[in-house]
Design a protein around this motif. Structure first.
Motif, mmCIF file in Angstrom:
data_model
loop_
_atom_site.group_PDB
_atom_site.id
_atom_site.type_symbol
_atom_site.label_atom_id
_atom_site.label_comp_id
_atom_site.label_asym_id
_atom_site.label_seq_id
_atom_site.Cartn_x
_atom_site.Cartn_y
_atom_site.Cartn_z
ATOM 1 N N ALA A 49 40.518 28.490 46.919
ATOM 2 C CA ALA A 49 40.338 29.722 46.935
ATOM 3 C C ALA A 49 38.775 29.949 46.240
ATOM 4 N N ALA A 50 38.377 29.331 45.264
ATOM 5 C CA ALA A 50 37.058 29.330 44.673
ATOM 6 C C ALA A 50 36.089 28.809 45.808
ATOM 7 N N GLN A 51 36.477 27.780 46.658
ATOM 8 C CA GLN A 51 35.382 27.434 47.618
ATOM 9 C C GLN A 51 35.350 28.253 48.450
ATOM 10 N N ALA A 52 36.301 29.097 49.121
ATOM 11 C CA ALA A 52 36.338 29.950 49.989
ATOM 12 C C ALA A 52 35.351 31.119 49.574
ATOM 13 N N ALA A 53 35.553 31.585 48.459
ATOM 14 C CA ALA A 53 34.775 32.808 47.868
ATOM 15 C C ALA A 53 33.151 32.298 47.784
ATOM 16 N N MET A 54 33.043 31.032 47.354
ATOM 17 C CA MET A 54 31.714 30.433 47.393
ATOM 18 C C MET A 54 31.007 30.714 48.715
ATOM 19 N N GLU A 55 31.660 30.083 49.782
ATOM 20 C CA GLU A 55 31.262 30.110 51.154
ATOM 21 C C GLU A 55 30.829 31.524 51.518
ATOM 22 N N LYS A 56 31.312 32.490 50.910
ATOM 23 C CA LYS A 56 30.971 33.909 51.229
ATOM 24 C C LYS A 56 29.912 34.596 50.211
ATOM 25 N N ASP A 58 30.386 35.069 47.273
ATOM 26 C CA ASP A 58 31.070 35.779 46.355
ATOM 27 C C ASP A 58 31.402 35.199 45.249
ATOM 28 N N PHE A 59 30.476 35.137 44.162
ATOM 29 C CA PHE A 59 30.414 34.245 43.205
ATOM 30 C C PHE A 59 31.477 34.622 42.069
ATOM 31 N N ALA A 60 31.509 36.137 41.909
ATOM 32 C CA ALA A 60 32.384 36.463 40.802
ATOM 33 C C ALA A 60 33.993 36.055 41.244
ATOM 34 N N ALA A 61 34.207 36.283 42.569
ATOM 35 C CA ALA A 61 35.530 35.768 42.802
ATOM 36 C C ALA A 61 35.784 34.520 42.816
ATOM 37 N N ALA A 62 34.760 33.677 43.088
ATOM 38 C CA ALA A 62 34.742 32.149 42.973
ATOM 39 C C ALA A 62 34.932 31.726 41.028
ATOM 40 N N LYS A 63 34.398 32.447 40.332
ATOM 41 C CA LYS A 63 34.495 32.138 38.745
ATOM 42 C C LYS A 63 35.945 32.613 38.717
ATOM 43 N N ILE A 91 25.235 25.661 40.174
ATOM 44 C CA ILE A 91 23.909 25.293 40.916
ATOM 45 C C ILE A 91 23.891 26.436 41.954
ATOM 46 N N THR A 92 24.750 26.961 42.932
ATOM 47 C CA THR A 92 24.370 27.499 44.030
ATOM 48 C C THR A 92 24.223 29.120 43.336
ATOM 49 N N SER A 93 24.930 29.294 41.949
ATOM 50 C CA SER A 93 24.710 30.642 41.580
ATOM 51 C C SER A 93 23.626 30.726 40.577
ATOM 52 N N LYS A 94 23.078 29.584 40.419
ATOM 53 C CA LYS A 94 21.861 29.550 39.276
ATOM 54 C C LYS A 94 22.349 30.086 37.835
ATOM 55 N N ASP A 95 23.604 29.543 37.644
ATOM 56 C CA ASP A 95 24.393 29.986 36.257
ATOM 57 C C ASP A 95 24.070 28.716 35.330
#
Length: 423
Positions: A49-56, A58-63, A91-95
């Motif tokens: 589910a986290a990876q699916a959100a990352m592909e979109k 949607d970083f909040a959903a991924a977290k 890395i993707t979200s620069k967090d």
């Protein structure tokens, strides 16, 4: 399911069923096999589910999905894999905060591939330092070193962490003094590693060393000052070295002090009003009227001294310069006839104060030839006259001939200056 993030650490991670690939370093242009993990099915579901959100994007959903995965994790396999996916998200979200959390999770699982340990620990150490978690930063940095990280980068983090532990108040009192010592040792190791690799050491490292050693009242402060000057032979860095010498030698004679201030002037180290005023005062005390005037003129010209500061010294010097200069030709004649070199040395002193370096050199050499003078002082002043007159090779020979006491140390300071000029 597979994803690649070609930014920052450029980690490649894969998740397929219950077996996942560990991070691989893209910089090496090849994939590296990671540990074979048995990840819990419920954790896999949350990670998918986290990876699916990352592909979109949607970083909040991924977290949120990763937080769920954290709550479901039971084994080190689970924790490592959650950390790996979390690292990709960071890395993707620069967090940055999430990156630190992810690296800690992976490292603490004990499953990080050997080829990643140095880099992961180094990055984690930097993150811990930024968060002011100094003990953790030291721990991670030491682990990075054990895994093969380059000391020139990791030892700097260790040094900064120890300096952070020391703070700035009561630096000379334990435990701060000890922390500063440990930080300086790490910084020196980093600098030595850079030099061994043929790379220049930033002068700032040495300047930090001077500052920390001075604050902690450590004896190695002078050595750090020498290194700072060697790395960046500026008047400011030589001024620091000279000031440390003056502090360590409070009983210098006025004549010895004058030769130190001459070096500060020659190197561009006169920076504040007190520097110019002390130079003028020493020149006045030793009867070098030309230097009293030139020191005060320089201080005023640079806006460091007002027209009223040391006005009495200035006027006395101006009144004496004319008669003093007029007496020098007869002094030269007397020196030539004298049985010893005392008159020649005195006339040489005067010419040196008036910036007539050719005449000063001739008189000091005559004084040496005739003898009966303080040879260390005569050689020191001969070296100064030759330096200011542009004869660097001759100056080096003269300074090297100074053999004893404080004058030998003053000569060594001049030699340090000459070395920066290629002499």
């Amino acid at each position: 399911m597979r994803f690649v993030t070609p930014v920052a650490l450029a980690l490649a991670l894969a998740l397929t069923g219950g077996v996942v690939a560990a991070p691989a370093m893209a910089a090496k242009e090849k994939k590296q096999s990671g540990p074979k993990l048995n990840v819990s099915p419920e954790v896999i579901k949350a990670l998918q589910a986290a990876q699916a959100a990352m592909e979109k994007q949607d970083f909040a959903a991924a977290k949120a999905s990763l937080a769920e995965a954290d709550g479901l994790s039971k084994s080190n396999d689970d924790k490592y894999q959650v950390g790996a996916i979390k690292l990709n998200l960071s890395i993707t979200s620069k967090d940055g905060a999430l990156q630190g959390e992810a690296l800690a999770q992976m490292l603490d699982s004990g499953l990080t591939p050997a080829e990643n340990l140095a880099q992961f620990n180094e990055i984690a150490a930097n993150g811990a330092f930024q968060a002011k978690e100094y003990d953790l930063a030291i721990q991670r940095a030491q682990a990075a070193l054990q895994a093969g990280a380059k000391p020139e980068s990791v030892q700097v983090t260790i040094a900064q962490a120890y300096f952070g532990k020391a703070g700035t108040a009561n630096a000379a009192v334990e435990p701060a003094r000890g922390f500063n010592q440990q930080g300086l040792a790490a910084l020196k190791t980093a600098a030595d590693a850079l030099k061994a690799g043929g790379q220049p050491v930033p002068a700032q490292w040495y300047q930090i060393g001077v500052s920390r050693a001075a604050a902690a009242k450590l004896p190695e402060v002078a050595e750090w000052a020498k290194l700072a000057y060697a790395a960046e032979p500026s008047g400011e860095n030589l001024r620091t070295l000279i000031r440390l010498f003056l502090q360590a030698n409070p009983t210098l004679s006025n004549r010895e002090n004058l030769d130190v201030y001459r070096l500060m002037s020659a190197s561009g180290g006169l920076k504040v009003a007190g520097d110019f005023m002390e130079y003028a005062e020493m020149a006045s005390k030793t009867g070098s009227y030309g230097e009293v005037k030139s020191a005060i003129d320089a201080g005023r010209a640079e806006g460091k001294m007002s027209a009223t500061q040391m006005a009495d010294f200035y006027q006395i010097a101006v009144d004496k310069i004319g008669p003093d200069k007029a007496s020098l030709p007869s002094g030269e004649a007397d020196a030539a006839k004298a049985a010893n070199g005392k008159i020649a040395a005195s006339v040489g002193d005067a010419y040196l104060g008036y910036a007539n370096y050719a005449k000063a050199t001739a008189m000091f050499e005559l004084a040496k030839q005739k003898g009966g003078v303080d040879m260390d002082e005569t050689n020191l002043r001969l070296g100064i006259a030759k330096t200011l007159g542009g004869d660097m090779a001759g100056a080096k020979a003269a300074f090297t001939a100074v053999q004893t006491g404080a004058r030998k140390q003053v000569a060594e300071l001049w030699l340090t200056y000459l070395a920066s000029k290629g002499a």
